[in-house]
Design a protein around this motif. Structure first.
Motif, PDB file in Angstrom:
ATOM      1  N   LEU A   1     -10.420  16.943  52.448  1.00 55.11           N
ATOM      2  CA  LEU A   1     -11.169  17.932  52.115  1.00 55.11           C
ATOM      3  C   LEU A   1     -10.802  19.228  52.046  1.00 55.11           C
ATOM      4  N   LEU A   2      -9.784  19.650  52.599  1.00 60.13           N
ATOM      5  CA  LEU A   2      -9.273  20.989  52.356  1.00 60.13           C
ATOM      6  C   LEU A   2      -8.675  20.983  50.849  1.00 60.13           C
ATOM      7  N   LEU A   3      -7.897  19.897  50.556  1.00 59.37           N
ATOM      8  CA  LEU A   3      -7.468  19.955  49.284  1.00 59.37           C
ATOM      9  C   LEU A   3      -8.565  19.732  48.107  1.00 59.37           C
ATOM     10  N   LEU A   4      -9.603  19.077  48.483  1.00 58.62           N
ATOM     11  CA  LEU A   4     -10.767  18.975  47.409  1.00 58.62           C
ATOM     12  C   LEU A   4     -11.423  20.520  47.428  1.00 58.62           C
TER      13      LEU A   4
ATOM     14  N   LEU B   1     -23.634  23.215  59.029  1.00 57.10           N
ATOM     15  CA  LEU B   1     -23.246  23.529  57.721  1.00 57.10           C
ATOM     16  C   LEU B   1     -23.369  22.503  56.504  1.00 57.10           C
ATOM     17  N   GLY B   2     -22.981  21.202  56.965  1.00 60.52           N
ATOM     18  CA  GLY B   2     -23.141  20.258  56.021  1.00 60.52           C
ATOM     19  C   GLY B   2     -24.910  19.972  55.620  1.00 60.52           C
TER      20      GLY B   2
ATOM     21  N   ILE C   1     -25.070  17.484  42.065  1.00 62.25           N
ATOM     22  CA  ILE C   1     -24.709  16.138  42.604  1.00 62.25           C
ATOM     23  C   ILE C   1     -23.347  16.403  43.454  1.00 62.25           C
ATOM     24  N   GLY C   2     -22.579  17.310  42.876  1.00 64.92           N
ATOM     25  CA  GLY C   2     -21.334  17.551  43.632  1.00 64.92           C
ATOM     26  C   GLY C   2     -21.480  18.374  44.917  1.00 64.92           C
ATOM     27  N   ILE C   3     -22.324  19.261  44.919  1.00 65.11           N
ATOM     28  CA  ILE C   3     -22.956  20.014  46.147  1.00 65.11           C
ATOM     29  C   ILE C   3     -23.614  18.990  47.290  1.00 65.11           C
ATOM     30  N   LEU C   4     -24.359  18.044  46.857  1.00 66.72           N
ATOM     31  CA  LEU C   4     -24.906  16.925  47.682  1.00 66.72           C
ATOM     32  C   LEU C   4     -23.682  16.362  48.242  1.00 66.72           C
ATOM     33  N   VAL C   5     -22.626  15.768  47.435  1.00 65.39           N
ATOM     34  CA  VAL C   5     -21.728  14.837  47.812  1.00 65.39           C
ATOM     35  C   VAL C   5     -20.775  15.607  48.786  1.00 65.39           C
ATOM     36  N   LEU C   6     -20.486  16.989  48.595  1.00 64.68           N
ATOM     37  CA  LEU C   6     -19.873  17.784  49.669  1.00 64.68           C
ATOM     38  C   LEU C   6     -20.477  17.803  50.894  1.00 64.68           C
TER      39      LEU C   6
ATOM     40  N   ILE D   1     -18.956  16.675  54.434  1.00 60.83           N
ATOM     41  CA  ILE D   1     -18.799  17.458  55.579  1.00 60.83           C
ATOM     42  C   ILE D   1     -19.672  16.980  56.704  1.00 60.83           C
ATOM     43  N   LEU D   2     -20.790  16.410  56.743  1.00 60.43           N
ATOM     44  CA  LEU D   2     -21.686  15.895  57.635  1.00 60.43           C
ATOM     45  C   LEU D   2     -21.066  14.687  58.457  1.00 60.43           C
TER      46      LEU D   2
END
Length: 217
Positions: free
Chosen positions: A81-84, A22-23, A43-48, A52-53
């Protein structure tokens, strides 16, 4: 408890493998979507995806090595990560992609006035013509009461029936009509998957912590 622990351990390992995939998919989406969304969002999606990875690889190592310390660190990272994700769901502005796409149409149409052909990619992608309709091109002297080939099916305007009559603004808006519900499903799915892995990780971390304490006695 041995059989149950083994089941949880390998379930956690499997979930982390899926989490890693998924990451990677999130990273690919962020990379391919660059330019189709605001830069800050991409950028936010790439960081996420990167987070995750990395977390998934950390979880796999913790489960395989049966290390309480690594598992508790993994639990802490999952909790962050859950809080984010929860913060993202709450603060995420609505219709980001649609608004960006509509603004792109507006910008390209402005360019079309001085740089004919600026709308070609949009018109080919969405099978539309002009800002509001094909009639818009009548106001541009360059086209001399005609339309560009990108306004027609198979880029052939010889047959009038090939002309796309709908404007790009309404067509793009319709294309992104389901954005809110689709993103909602993805966000809550991501949250649920993270919560499930977090629960397994906590159970496994507690078990290995208790086992180590018994060995120390």
């Amino acid at each position: 408890m041995g059989c149950a622990t083994g089941t949880i351990k390998y379930s956690l390992f499997l979930f982390n493998a899926l989490w890693a995939i998924l990451g990677i998919l999130v990273l690919i989406f962020g990379g391919l979507g660059w330019g189709a969304m605001p830069d800050a969002y991409a950028i936010g999606i790439l960081v996420l995806g990167g987070i995750i990875l990395v977390i998934s690889l950390f979880g796999c190592c913790g489960a395989v090595r049966e290390s309480p310390r690594m598992l508790w660190t993994y639990v802490s990272l999952l909790l962050v990560l859950l809080l984010l994700i929860v913060a993202f769901i709450i603060l995420n502005p609505k219709d980001v992609f649609k608004k960006y796409a509509l603004q792109t149409v507006e910008n390209q149409w402005e360019l079309e006035q001085t740089m004919p052909g600026s709308m070609d990619i949009i018109q080919k992608t969405y099978n539309c013509c002009g800002r509001d309709s094909a009639q818009d091109y009548l106001d541009i002297k360059f086209w001399n009461n005609t339309v560009p080939n990108s306004c027609c099916k198979d880029e052939s305007c010889v047959n009038p029936l090939n002309l796309y009559l709908r404007g790009c603004l309404s067509t793009v808006e319709e294309a992104f009509a389901d954005e809110a519900s689709t993103l909602g499903y993805l966000e809550w799915g991501l949250l649920g998957f993270n919560a499930a892995i977090l629960l397994l990780a906590i159970i496994l971390a507690i078990h290995y912590t208790n086992r180590r304490r018994r060995y120390n006695y």
